[in-house]
Write an enzyme that holds these catalytic residues in place. Sequence first.
Site, short mmCIF file in Angstrom:
data_model
loop_
_atom_site.label_atom_id
_atom_site.label_comp_id
_atom_site.label_asym_id
_atom_site.label_seq_id
_atom_site.Cartn_x
_atom_site.Cartn_y
_atom_site.Cartn_z
N ALA A 1 67.06 35.32 27.77
CA ALA A 1 68.25 34.49 27.87
C ALA A 1 67.45 32.97 27.97
O ALA A 1 66.46 32.83 28.63
CB ALA A 1 69.11 34.59 29.00
N TYR B 1 75.88 28.00 31.51
CA TYR B 1 75.30 29.05 31.70
C TYR B 1 76.09 30.47 31.84
O TYR B 1 76.08 31.42 31.30
CB TYR B 1 74.10 28.84 32.47
CG TYR B 1 73.52 30.03 32.96
CD1 TYR B 1 72.58 30.68 32.11
CD2 TYR B 1 73.74 31.08 34.27
CE1 TYR B 1 72.08 31.91 32.70
CE2 TYR B 1 73.10 32.03 34.54
CZ TYR B 1 72.15 32.67 33.89
OH TYR B 1 71.74 33.66 33.93
N ARG C 1 73.46 32.62 49.36
CA ARG C 1 73.29 33.19 48.31
C ARG C 1 72.91 34.63 48.94
O ARG C 1 72.46 34.96 49.79
CB ARG C 1 71.97 32.56 47.88
CG ARG C 1 72.12 31.38 47.06
CD ARG C 1 72.52 31.65 45.61
NE ARG C 1 72.74 30.35 45.14
CZ ARG C 1 73.86 29.32 45.29
NH1 ARG C 1 74.60 29.75 46.25
NH2 ARG C 1 73.83 28.26 44.78
P1 NAD Z 1 63.01 34.15 32.72
O1 NAD Z 1 63.06 32.84 32.05
O2 NAD Z 1 61.65 34.23 33.64
O3 NAD Z 1 62.86 35.09 31.63
C1 NAD Z 1 63.48 35.01 30.28
C2 NAD Z 1 62.44 35.20 29.12
O4 NAD Z 1 63.25 34.96 27.78
C3 NAD Z 1 61.64 34.10 29.10
O5 NAD Z 1 60.05 34.40 29.01
C4 NAD Z 1 61.88 33.31 27.87
O6 NAD Z 1 60.43 32.87 27.23
C5 NAD Z 1 62.41 34.58 27.16
N1 NAD Z 1 63.37 33.75 25.95
C6 NAD Z 1 64.16 32.78 26.25
N2 NAD Z 1 64.87 32.25 25.09
C7 NAD Z 1 64.52 33.20 24.28
C8 NAD Z 1 64.81 33.71 22.70
N3 NAD Z 1 65.58 32.53 22.14
N4 NAD Z 1 64.29 34.51 22.30
C9 NAD Z 1 63.30 35.46 22.90
N5 NAD Z 1 63.07 35.21 24.07
C10 NAD Z 1 63.47 34.34 24.74
O7 NAD Z 1 64.25 34.41 33.55
P2 NAD Z 1 64.56 35.72 34.28
O8 NAD Z 1 64.77 35.22 35.75
O9 NAD Z 1 63.57 36.84 34.17
O10 NAD Z 1 66.18 36.19 33.77
C11 NAD Z 1 65.92 37.36 32.89
C12 NAD Z 1 67.46 37.62 32.53
O11 NAD Z 1 68.28 37.78 34.03
C13 NAD Z 1 68.27 36.64 32.07
O12 NAD Z 1 69.25 37.22 30.82
C14 NAD Z 1 68.95 35.91 33.10
O13 NAD Z 1 70.23 35.11 32.51
C15 NAD Z 1 69.38 36.95 33.99
N6 NAD Z 1 69.62 36.52 35.31
C16 NAD Z 1 68.47 36.07 35.98
C17 NAD Z 1 68.70 35.95 37.32
C18 NAD Z 1 67.65 35.45 38.51
O14 NAD Z 1 67.92 35.25 39.67
N7 NAD Z 1 66.37 35.43 37.88
C19 NAD Z 1 70.20 36.01 37.95
C20 NAD Z 1 71.15 36.36 37.26
C21 NAD Z 1 70.86 36.77 35.82
#
Ligand code: NAD
Length: 328
Positions: free
Chosen positions: A88, A154, A218
């Site tokens: 994402a 978002y 949080r």
């Molecule tokens: P992150 O940014 O570390 O990981 C997301 C990965 O997706 C990245 O490695 C990025 O390169 C890849 N990516 C982005 N756009 C892309 C595309 N178009 N095609 C292919 N890959 C793509 O984020 P995270 O913290 O690991 O989050 C993972 C998921 O969890 C996401 O969906 C995020 O929305 C969700 N989320 C995270 C949190 C948090 O606190 N970290 C909280 C709520 C939801």
Amino acid sequence: MTVLVTGGAGFIGGHLAERFVADGHDVIVLDNLDPFYHLDIKRHTIDVHRETAADGGGSYEFVEGDVRDADLVDDLVGRADYIYHQAAQAGVRPSVEDPRKYDEVNVDGTLNLLDAARDTGVERFVMASSSSVYGKPRYLPYDEEHPTTPVSPYGASKLAAERYACAYSEVYDLPAVALRYFTVYGPRMRPNMAISNFVSRCMNDEPPVIYGDGTQTRDFTFIDDVVEANVELLTNDAADGEAMNVGSTDNIEIKTLAEEIRDQLAPDLELVYEERHDADAEHTHAGTDKAEELIGYEPTHTIREGVSEFIDWYRDNREWYEPLVRES
Ligand code: NAD
């Protein structure tokens, strides 16, 4: 069994892929190595996956590509039994600058995966949703009956994506589950998040910077708890068609979090306060009864335990991780 992890070079997807490889599954990671934060953190994650596979885990394949590329997605989904969709465009604040990109990646990208999964058939489609779908709290902790009125592009994109997943479950019998994560933290976490930022600054004798008065709260969730919830879904179908919270149930004021980290690492520092960002949620707090009931989810780390574990990991990995955090 083959597991496709999208966003598997990122923080959460990286931990999932590592666990699946370690457990002997064949893992394909699809990630476009988006430069949202320092790419060397993602490259390090891919190295960890390869080492885990070489140490006797399952097989590992990294595919650099985009979830917006429907042909590529079709091909990879066709080879997989399980989809863990973590890719994402993350980040609440930057979504205010470029909402269209969040729609393209988070909504259209998810639809590409759902269409492919519907057409080829998979054992389960598990996707990362977010506490941002709730918006301003009418009551806390949020349960899944709470209205979903996101206050950022978002949050709106994550809500649209998870609604599509649940609708595909209803209409096409696709076994799909959306996990609403609440601020996840732990080793290799994104550098632009409060905990990595506070730890890094305190380690370098710089005061933690708090946006707003620090009374925002949080629900920080330790990565291991998130991984366990996802692993359970390999074998448990009780949550198919559902969206549910995955949090810690242990929430804390940002100011208190900063003080705790400061007290452990650099007790003489004074906290610094700067203007609050409008898109930031004021309070988040997860009710996890639904996840407990359906899949036996039980968070194991309090914020204090998790932060201590993160600080230990940070110290052990300071040499490679810290420069990347500070450059991000
Ligand atoms: P992150 O940014 O570390 O990981 C997301 C990965 O997706 C990245 O490695 C990025 O390169 C890849 N990516 C982005 N756009 C892309 C595309 N178009 N095609 C292919 N890959 C793509 O984020 P995270 O913290 O690991 O989050 C993972 C998921 O969890 C996401 O969906 C995020 O929305 C969700 N989320 C995270 C949190 C948090 O606190 N970290 C909280 C709520 C939801």
